[in-house]
Design an enzyme around this catalytic site. Structure first.
Site, PDB file in Angstrom:
ATOM      1  N   GLY A   1       0.828  -1.202   0.000  1.00 56.03           N
ATOM      2  CA  GLY A   1       0.000   0.000   0.000  1.00 56.03           C
ATOM      3  C   GLY A   1       0.862   1.251   0.000  1.00 56.03           C
ATOM      4  O   GLY A   1       0.557   2.239  -0.668  1.00 56.03           O
ATOM      5  N   THR A   2       1.943   1.199   0.757  1.00 52.73           N
ATOM      6  CA  THR A   2       2.852   2.353   0.847  1.00 52.73           C
ATOM      7  C   THR A   2       3.408   2.710  -0.528  1.00 52.73           C
ATOM      8  O   THR A   2       3.431   3.882  -0.921  1.00 52.73           O
ATOM      9  CB  THR A   2       4.001   2.030   1.828  1.00 52.73           C
ATOM     10  OG1 THR A   2       3.435   1.888   3.132  1.00 52.73           O
ATOM     11  CG2 THR A   2       5.045   3.123   1.844  1.00 52.73           C
TER      12      THR A   2
ATOM     13  N   HIS B   1      -3.703  -6.263   2.952  1.00 54.47           N
ATOM     14  CA  HIS B   1      -3.705  -6.871   4.294  1.00 54.47           C
ATOM     15  C   HIS B   1      -4.600  -6.129   5.268  1.00 54.47           C
ATOM     16  O   HIS B   1      -4.839  -6.595   6.380  1.00 54.47           O
ATOM     17  CB  HIS B   1      -2.275  -7.005   4.834  1.00 54.47           C
ATOM     18  CG  HIS B   1      -1.646  -5.726   5.274  1.00 54.47           C
ATOM     19  ND1 HIS B   1      -1.705  -5.288   6.566  1.00 54.47           N
ATOM     20  CD2 HIS B   1      -0.976  -4.781   4.585  1.00 54.47           C
ATOM     21  CE1 HIS B   1      -1.069  -4.129   6.659  1.00 54.47           C
ATOM     22  NE2 HIS B   1      -0.626  -3.803   5.473  1.00 54.47           N
TER      23      HIS B   1
ATOM     24  N   CYS C   1       5.961   7.098  23.033  1.00 52.19           N
ATOM     25  CA  CYS C   1       6.824   6.074  23.607  1.00 52.19           C
ATOM     26  C   CYS C   1       6.618   4.718  22.947  1.00 52.19           C
ATOM     27  O   CYS C   1       7.405   3.800  23.138  1.00 52.19           O
ATOM     28  CB  CYS C   1       6.571   5.978  25.112  1.00 52.19           C
ATOM     29  SG  CYS C   1       4.837   5.805  25.508  1.00 52.19           S
TER      30      CYS C   1
END
Lengths: 365, 77
Positions: A70-71, A187, A310
């Protein structure tokens, strides 16, 4: 037994995909460009995958390109539209809540002399823009991947050519009207990882921003994962056929979660409560360390994601939450799947008050 | 205007600066001002978000001499 509530990061393989994958692995190994029998078989499977995908999305088969992720489809979509309109200008406007892949494409464009600006969003995460006309290309997601808010893509497309990142919504919501290019990721709907979709509207000006290749599909680079593409298409068809029922069930589960977490003091529930993706919600607990809560929930058998600094590799808080003015620490994104039940949600709701109170107590509050 | 209280939260990661802010709110009178100096970038979002959630006033940001942002908060209740 873990209760998996992170389908927005990756949906388990749909049974329809599993069946197609096994079958296609056996018959779809050859290079679809060659002129022999096994190649013809692979070509037929690839064409079938393309046609089934197009039909499920309500578009033309020649508008569908299979990519390795997808990226990569996002990068191709954004940069390809910009290159196609290079004579008109070089300004990419993107909502401030786009997925990182859009932001990275914008930074790449900027590093090569282009202009890249982000557009503010309101407290619900919906993009606000009154001068979209100045954009050479406008990048606006179909719906936000962290908070679920649906974006006004069709309205914006009346003012500038739009790239829409549909990775979070594909299969769940129809594609919006008006886009010139779009991207999706298998996915996220129950297809295999490693299959993305680049969609380019017939007639849209798009040029390959990368070196390119000599495939049957001129937008594709490298040999397609034929079996993966077919499995992705099978899952997409199944998901689209089931979505009315799935969406209603998942939306009710998320409503239950949204209502339930407000019983915990100092909780920020964000995103549009109604006009949103059916399957996910984001909320943050004041004074709670994101890593601590994800770890404690994992210990208790719940798999959830967090956008807190974090928990990110970058140590930067979620730019989505920041742009919305939402609390960024103590953040959880919960996303339900095809098999999630009311009992799953209720067990999470039963665990959260104690987990949150424990972390706050440890912090000295 | 000089703040009633300055909190040095340099080197602390979120949510620690926000926890310090909450713990020390009662140290200033209603109408008084606290400045939280924090170099963790999340504080830029989380101090205003805390003010919204706890119904306190976020006044704005002013940098310390070392460039670390100081987030100004006025106690309303």
């Amino acid at each position: 037994m873990t209760t998996y509530l992170d389908t927005a990061s990756g949906e388990p393989l749909h049974p329809a995909a599993r069946a197609a994958l096994e079958q296609a692995r056996e018959h779809g190994y050859a290079d679809p460009r060659r002129l022999h029998g096994p190649a013809r078989n692979a070509r037929i499977l690839l064409d079938n995958a393309r046609e089934a995908t197009a039909e499920a999305l309500g578009i033309r088969a020649d508008e569908v390109t299979f990519t390795p992720s997808g990226t990569h489809a996002v990068h191709l979509g954004v940069l390809g539209l910009l290159l196609g309109r290079a004579r008109q200008g070089n300004l990419l406007l993107a909502s401030a809540v786009e997925h990182a892949s859009v932001m990275h494409a914008g930074q790449w464009h900027q590093a090569r002399g282009g202009a890249f600006e982000t557009l503010p969003v309101d407290a619900l995460g919906r993009v606000r823009v009154d001068d979209a006309e100045r954009a050479t290309v406008l990048a606006v997601q179909t719906a936000n991947h962290e908070v679920g808010t649906v974006q006004p893509v069709a309205d914006l497309a009346q003012h500038a050519p739009v790239f829409t990142d549909a990775c979070a919504s594909a299969g769940r919501l129809p594609l919006p009207e008006g886009w010139s290019a779009a991207a999706a990721s298998a996915h996220k709907w129950g297809g295999p990882a490693g299959v993305g979709l680049l969609l380019v509207r017939k007639g849209a000006r798009w040029r390959n921003p990368f070196p390119g290749d000599d495939r049957v599909d001129e937008r594709a680079t490298g040999m397609e994962d034929v079996a993966g593409a077919l499995a992705a298409a099978a899952a997409l068809q199944a998901v689209v056929a089931e979505r009315e029922e799935t969406n209603a069930r998942q939306a009710a589960l998320i409503d239950r979660l949204r209502a339930g977490v407000t019983a915990i003091p100092d909780t920020d529930v964000v995103g549009d409560p109604v006009d949103r993706l059916p399957h996910l919600v984001t909320f943050s607990f004041l004074y709670v360390d994101g890593e601590a809560i994800v770890t404690e929930l994992d210990r208790r058998g719940f798999a959830v994601a967090s956008g807190s600094a974090c928990t990110a590799s970058t140590l930067e808080p979620s730019h989505v939450l920041t742009a919305m003015g939402a609390l960024t620490h103590g953040n959880l994104r919960v996303s339900v799947g095809r098999e999630s039940t009311e009992a799953d949600v209720d067990r999470l709701l039963a665990a959260l008050p104690e987990v949150v109170a424990g972390i706050r107590r440890d912090a000295g509050l | 205007m000089n703040p009633d209280l300055e909190l040095d939260c340099r080197g602390m990661l979120c949510p620690r600066p926000i926890i310090e802010l909450a713990r020390h709110l009662g140290d200033v009178p209603v109408g008084g001002e606290i400045v939280v100096y924090a170099d963790d970038v999340a504080a830029a979002s989380d101090v205003p978000a805390w003010c919204r959630m706890r119904a306190q006033e976020y006044v704005g940001v002013q940098n310390a001499d070392d460039g670390v942002p100081g987030y100004r908060v006025r106690r309303l209740s």
